[in-house]
Design a protein around this motif. Structure first.
Motif, PDB file in Angstrom:
ATOM      1  N   LEU A 159       4.218   0.330  -8.632  1.00  0.00           N
ATOM      2  CA  LEU A 159       5.007   0.837  -7.500  1.00  0.00           C
ATOM      3  C   LEU A 159       4.791  -0.048  -6.274  1.00  0.00           C
ATOM      4  O   LEU A 159       5.721  -0.276  -5.488  1.00  0.00           O
ATOM      5  CB  LEU A 159       4.637   2.283  -7.196  1.00  0.00           C
ATOM      6  CG  LEU A 159       5.507   3.376  -7.841  1.00  0.00           C
ATOM      7  CD1 LEU A 159       6.920   3.318  -7.284  1.00  0.00           C
ATOM      8  CD2 LEU A 159       5.540   3.262  -9.351  1.00  0.00           C
ATOM      9  N   GLY A 160       3.584  -0.558  -6.100  1.00  0.00           N
ATOM     10  CA  GLY A 160       3.333  -1.512  -5.019  1.00  0.00           C
ATOM     11  C   GLY A 160       4.178  -2.759  -5.194  1.00  0.00           C
ATOM     12  O   GLY A 160       4.719  -3.309  -4.223  1.00  0.00           O
ATOM     13  N   LEU A 161       4.323  -3.215  -6.444  1.00  0.00           N
ATOM     14  CA  LEU A 161       5.175  -4.370  -6.751  1.00  0.00           C
ATOM     15  C   LEU A 161       6.622  -4.093  -6.347  1.00  0.00           C
ATOM     16  O   LEU A 161       7.279  -4.938  -5.722  1.00  0.00           O
ATOM     17  CB  LEU A 161       5.085  -4.669  -8.251  1.00  0.00           C
ATOM     18  CG  LEU A 161       6.053  -5.715  -8.808  1.00  0.00           C
ATOM     19  CD1 LEU A 161       5.764  -7.085  -8.216  1.00  0.00           C
ATOM     20  CD2 LEU A 161       5.972  -5.757 -10.337  1.00  0.00           C
ATOM     21  N   VAL A 213       5.405   5.298   8.514  1.00  0.00           N
ATOM     22  CA  VAL A 213       4.309   4.363   8.254  1.00  0.00           C
ATOM     23  C   VAL A 213       4.194   3.341   9.389  1.00  0.00           C
ATOM     24  O   VAL A 213       5.111   2.535   9.610  1.00  0.00           O
ATOM     25  CB  VAL A 213       4.525   3.634   6.905  1.00  0.00           C
ATOM     26  CG1 VAL A 213       3.370   2.667   6.632  1.00  0.00           C
ATOM     27  CG2 VAL A 213       4.644   4.661   5.779  1.00  0.00           C
ATOM     28  N   PRO A 214       3.097   3.377  10.132  1.00  0.00           N
ATOM     29  CA  PRO A 214       2.937   2.421  11.242  1.00  0.00           C
ATOM     30  C   PRO A 214       2.831   0.992  10.719  1.00  0.00           C
ATOM     31  O   PRO A 214       2.210   0.738   9.691  1.00  0.00           O
ATOM     32  CB  PRO A 214       1.631   2.865  11.913  1.00  0.00           C
ATOM     33  CG  PRO A 214       0.894   3.634  10.858  1.00  0.00           C
ATOM     34  CD  PRO A 214       1.933   4.276   9.997  1.00  0.00           C
ATOM     35  N   GLY A 215       3.463   0.078  11.420  1.00  0.00           N
ATOM     36  CA  GLY A 215       3.435  -1.320  11.011  1.00  0.00           C
ATOM     37  C   GLY A 215       4.482  -1.679   9.976  1.00  0.00           C
ATOM     38  O   GLY A 215       4.609  -2.842   9.590  1.00  0.00           O
ATOM     39  N   LEU A 216       5.264  -0.664   9.526  1.00  0.00           N
ATOM     40  CA  LEU A 216       6.309  -0.938   8.539  1.00  0.00           C
ATOM     41  C   LEU A 216       7.620  -0.241   8.899  1.00  0.00           C
ATOM     42  O   LEU A 216       8.692  -0.820   8.715  1.00  0.00           O
ATOM     43  CB  LEU A 216       5.856  -0.497   7.143  1.00  0.00           C
ATOM     44  CG  LEU A 216       6.778  -0.866   5.978  1.00  0.00           C
ATOM     45  CD1 LEU A 216       6.923  -2.379   5.851  1.00  0.00           C
ATOM     46  CD2 LEU A 216       6.268  -0.275   4.663  1.00  0.00           C
ATOM     47  N   ASP A 217       7.535   0.983   9.410  1.00  0.00           N
ATOM     48  CA  ASP A 217       8.746   1.718   9.761  1.00  0.00           C
ATOM     49  C   ASP A 217       9.535   0.998  10.858  1.00  0.00           C
ATOM     50  O   ASP A 217       9.005   0.706  11.935  1.00  0.00           O
ATOM     51  CB  ASP A 217       8.384   3.129  10.235  1.00  0.00           C
ATOM     52  CG  ASP A 217       9.612   3.948  10.564  1.00  0.00           C
ATOM     53  OD1 ASP A 217      10.495   4.066   9.695  1.00  0.00           O
ATOM     54  OD2 ASP A 217       9.694   4.447  11.707  1.00  0.00           O
ATOM     55  N   LEU A 276       9.207   5.833   5.455  1.00  0.00           N
ATOM     56  CA  LEU A 276       8.780   7.223   5.568  1.00  0.00           C
ATOM     57  C   LEU A 276       8.043   7.614   4.295  1.00  0.00           C
ATOM     58  O   LEU A 276       8.607   7.582   3.206  1.00  0.00           O
ATOM     59  CB  LEU A 276      10.001   8.129   5.759  1.00  0.00           C
ATOM     60  CG  LEU A 276       9.723   9.640   5.774  1.00  0.00           C
ATOM     61  CD1 LEU A 276       8.949  10.025   7.036  1.00  0.00           C
ATOM     62  CD2 LEU A 276      11.033  10.420   5.686  1.00  0.00           C
ATOM     63  N   TYR A 277       6.767   7.928   4.440  1.00  0.00           N
ATOM     64  CA  TYR A 277       6.006   8.428   3.288  1.00  0.00           C
ATOM     65  C   TYR A 277       6.008   9.949   3.358  1.00  0.00           C
ATOM     66  O   TYR A 277       5.485  10.539   4.305  1.00  0.00           O
ATOM     67  CB  TYR A 277       4.579   7.897   3.284  1.00  0.00           C
ATOM     68  CG  TYR A 277       3.788   8.367   2.071  1.00  0.00           C
ATOM     69  CD1 TYR A 277       4.195   8.011   0.784  1.00  0.00           C
ATOM     70  CD2 TYR A 277       2.669   9.171   2.211  1.00  0.00           C
ATOM     71  CE1 TYR A 277       3.498   8.432  -0.328  1.00  0.00           C
ATOM     72  CE2 TYR A 277       1.958   9.602   1.099  1.00  0.00           C
ATOM     73  CZ  TYR A 277       2.384   9.228  -0.165  1.00  0.00           C
ATOM     74  OH  TYR A 277       1.693   9.670  -1.286  1.00  0.00           O
ATOM     75  N   LYS A 278       6.626  10.539   2.381  1.00  0.00           N
ATOM     76  CA  LYS A 278       6.848  11.986   2.388  1.00  0.00           C
ATOM     77  C   LYS A 278       5.924  12.660   1.381  1.00  0.00           C
ATOM     78  O   LYS A 278       5.988  12.379   0.183  1.00  0.00           O
ATOM     79  CB  LYS A 278       8.313  12.273   2.052  1.00  0.00           C
ATOM     80  CG  LYS A 278       8.718  13.730   2.125  1.00  0.00           C
ATOM     81  CD  LYS A 278      10.209  13.853   1.808  1.00  0.00           C
ATOM     82  CE  LYS A 278      10.673  15.293   1.810  1.00  0.00           C
ATOM     83  NZ  LYS A 278      12.098  15.415   1.472  1.00  0.00           N
ATOM     84  N   VAL A 330       0.833  -1.208   0.000  1.00  0.00           N
ATOM     85  CA  VAL A 330       0.000   0.000   0.000  1.00  0.00           C
ATOM     86  C   VAL A 330       0.867   1.257   0.000  1.00  0.00           C
ATOM     87  O   VAL A 330       0.564   2.243  -0.684  1.00  0.00           O
ATOM     88  CB  VAL A 330      -0.963  -0.005   1.213  1.00  0.00           C
ATOM     89  CG1 VAL A 330      -1.662   1.344   1.346  1.00  0.00           C
ATOM     90  CG2 VAL A 330      -1.989  -1.119   1.059  1.00  0.00           C
ATOM     91  N   MET A 331       1.976   1.227   0.739  1.00  0.00           N
ATOM     92  CA  MET A 331       2.878   2.377   0.738  1.00  0.00           C
ATOM     93  C   MET A 331       3.410   2.638  -0.677  1.00  0.00           C
ATOM     94  O   MET A 331       3.468   3.783  -1.141  1.00  0.00           O
ATOM     95  CB  MET A 331       4.037   2.142   1.695  1.00  0.00           C
ATOM     96  CG  MET A 331       5.035   3.310   1.739  1.00  0.00           C
ATOM     97  SD  MET A 331       6.437   2.968   2.832  1.00  0.00           S
ATOM     98  CE  MET A 331       7.512   4.344   2.421  1.00  0.00           C
ATOM     99  N   GLY A 332       3.801   1.573  -1.371  1.00  0.00           N
ATOM    100  CA  GLY A 332       4.255   1.725  -2.754  1.00  0.00           C
ATOM    101  C   GLY A 332       3.168   2.287  -3.646  1.00  0.00           C
ATOM    102  O   GLY A 332       3.420   3.148  -4.493  1.00  0.00           O
ATOM    103  N   ALA A 333       1.929   1.804  -3.447  1.00  0.00           N
ATOM    104  CA  ALA A 333       0.806   2.292  -4.247  1.00  0.00           C
ATOM    105  C   ALA A 333       0.585   3.788  -4.019  1.00  0.00           C
ATOM    106  O   ALA A 333       0.346   4.552  -4.967  1.00  0.00           O
ATOM    107  CB  ALA A 333      -0.455   1.507  -3.910  1.00  0.00           C
TER     108      ALA A 333
END
Length: 543
Positions: free
Chosen positions: A408-410, A332-336, A355-357, A69-72
């Motif tokens: 990007l999710g890939l 990102v909670p659960g990933l950082d 980090l989603y900026k 989801v972060m990649g998406a």
């Protein structure tokens, strides 16, 4: 709670690499063989990647989904933001009739399609790559070629292949700077080494483009122009990368190519004017091109002039420092710091940041959007027409809005799960042949991520560590990662999605992938052979 990456989950690196390659095999198959639309291929590939990550790599489900989801989200912003604003500016020039003037002004220099491709796809595209990168050059230059009358598939394919020459120094040199940060090798040395590889490609790419368009015999008719464009670009690329630094090679090289080619065409013309076989009789031959005043031509070109000024301004470090201060940064909670990288991918166990900026001001797409507002004022586009045209552009890009987040999710799930690292380690196990395969490691990185910067961040340290183990100069391996990476850009699903969106080929991603894939592989082999020769026979070329 943390989860540590496993790079050989099957107990056999070859078998683990095969499992890690499943998403790539799926997307290759769907694009190249089934000619599936990008959103179908991207969706299937990302779904398979999540399954492999969870079932084979034992990645926690929540972590795997969060990475995807972060990649998406990254695909939506900043990548899709760049695409929509770039195409919006192009659409504005078309809607206001200004692109007709642009088209005729280019035709007044040359109405030969081969030479137009050199000016727009090769030289102007390289300039945009140097100033902005991240899909901007293909989106703008491919759209311009379609507006000039190029077949959309050729326009997209030619711009993707032309983009090979400048990618390593794109975005004001950020791929090289990142490679230095990741490996600890002096940035200038990496710049010098890449500058002793890519100029050889830069000389042949203009010839390559014209051969692809028109065949060898027709290419010989414009060989002088191809050499002027290629040699002027390569010379400045070599000089600036070796004596100035990684920030300016693309911009200086592209300016040299554009100016040299335009001046050369003032004194030299090909014997025959070449056009595509299925084109109608030339409506814009040089004999009947309307004559415009300098002010009229300047007004028509003003959106692209403003665009260029804005992306250069946005790329300046002092400006970036100011406008980047208003970014929204989300850990990102659960990933950082949840995923741990270990040797040999990381020098020491390292928790991967997530980090989603939301750099809403410093993003290249914002520079383009501001350029669109200024352009609207110059062209007399009122607020209501501006909004309706933007809405029309958004509607035009609804399918890429699915495709780009998927690919990007890939990239993100393959990176965070360790699948990309498995594939890298498999290639790194080639012993004395590693100098050849180091280029393919970069090729793989850019195919997976769509970015030479990301490929250097992903595999840069692995290249340096493996090079030391096989007795190769680390700076050469890191440079090969970047130089080899540029050849993967043209088949990256992200690049394919941007190109099809810009040229109206949405749903034809498979056709475009098939158009470029062999060129990508052949150019990667050339970089691999060059790196092998420099490692063992031409060691004097290593700084």
């Amino acid at each position: 709670m943390t989860w540590t990456q496993i790079y050989d989950p099957m107990g056999s690196l070859a078998l683990s690499a095969l499992m890690a390659a499943i998403p790539m095999i799926i997307i290759f198959y769907l694009l190249a063989i089934r000619r599936a639309p990008g959103q179908i291929a991207g969706g299937a590939a990302v779904a398979s990647a999540v399954l492999v990550a969870v079932l084979v790599y034992k990645m926690p489900v929540a972590t795997a989904l969060t990475a995807t989801v972060m990649g998406a989200f990254y695909g939506v912003f900043p990548i899709f933001w760049i695409v929509i604003t770039a195409i919006f500016i192009y659409n504005m020039t078309v809607e206001t009739g200004q692109f007709e003037i642009i088209k005729n002004s280019i035709a007044s220099i040359t109405d030969d399609r081969r030479l137009q491709a050199l000016l727009i796809a090769f030289a102007f595209g390289a300039f945009l790559e140097g100033a902005a990168g991240f899909g901007t050059p293909v989106a703008i230059s491919a759209g311009m070629l379609v507006g000039l009358g190029f077949n959309p598939l050729y326009a997209a394919g030619l711009c993707l292949i032309a983009n090979t020459a400048p990618v390593a120094f794109g975005g004001i040199g950020i791929p090289i700077i990142v490679a230095g940060q990741v490996t600890g090798i002096e940035t200038m040395k990496i710049s010098q080494m890449v500058g002793r590889q890519l100029p050889f490609l830069s000389v042949i790419i203009p010839i390559w483009l014209v051969v692809l368009m028109s065949g060898w015999k027709s290419t010989m008719e414009v060989l002088p122009a191809c050499l002027v464009a290629g040699i002027s670009f390569a010379t400045l690329q070599w000089f600036s990368s070796n004596y100035i630094g990684p920030e300016l090679p693309d911009i200086l090289s592209a300016l040299a190519a554009m100016i040299s080619l335009a001046l050369f065409l003032k004194i030299w013309k090909p014997a025959k004017t070449w056009r595509f076989a299925d084109e109608k009789a030339a409506a814009t031959s040089m004999a009947n091109v309307p004559k415009y005043s300098a002010g009229t031509i300047f007004k028509a070109w003003s959106p692209f002039i403003v665009l260029t000024v804005m992306v250069i301004l946005w790329g300046l470090k002092p400006v970036q420092a100011v406008i980047d201060a208003v970014s929204i940064k989300i850990l990102v909670p659960g990933l950082d710091k949840v995923v741990m990288q270990v040797a040999p991918i990381a020098k020491q166990p390292t928790a991967m940041a997530a980090l989603y900026k939301i750099n809403w001001m410093s993003a290249a797409g914002t520079a383009l959007f501001i350029a669109s507002i200024i352009s609207a004022m110059i062209l007399g586009v009122g607020p209501s027409r501006f909004v309706s045209l933007f809405a029309k552009t958004f509607k035009q890009l609804t399918k890429p809005l699915i495709t780009i987040p998927c690919v990007l999710g890939l990239a993100y799930i393959m990176n965070y799960s360790g699948m990309s690292s498995t594939l890298g380690l498999f290639l790194a196990g080639t012993g004395s042949f590693f100098p050849f395969f180091s280029a393919f490691l970069g090729w793989l990185g850019v195919f997976l991520t769509g970015s030479d910067t990301s490929a250097n961040a992903l595999f840069g340290n692995l290249q340096a560590v493996t090079a030391q183990q096989v007795g190769m100069e680390p700076v050469l391996a890191v440079a090969a990662n970047s130089s080899g990476g540029v050849t993967g850009k043209m088949i990256s699903p992200q690049s394919i999605a941007v190109a099809t969106a810009a040229t109206g080929l949405v749903g034809k991603e498979g056709d475009l992938f098939s158009f470029t894939v062999m060129h990508s592989l052949v150019l990667a082999v050339i970089i691999g052979l060059m790196t092998y020769a420099q490692a063992y026979f031409l060691t004097w070329m290593i700084p």
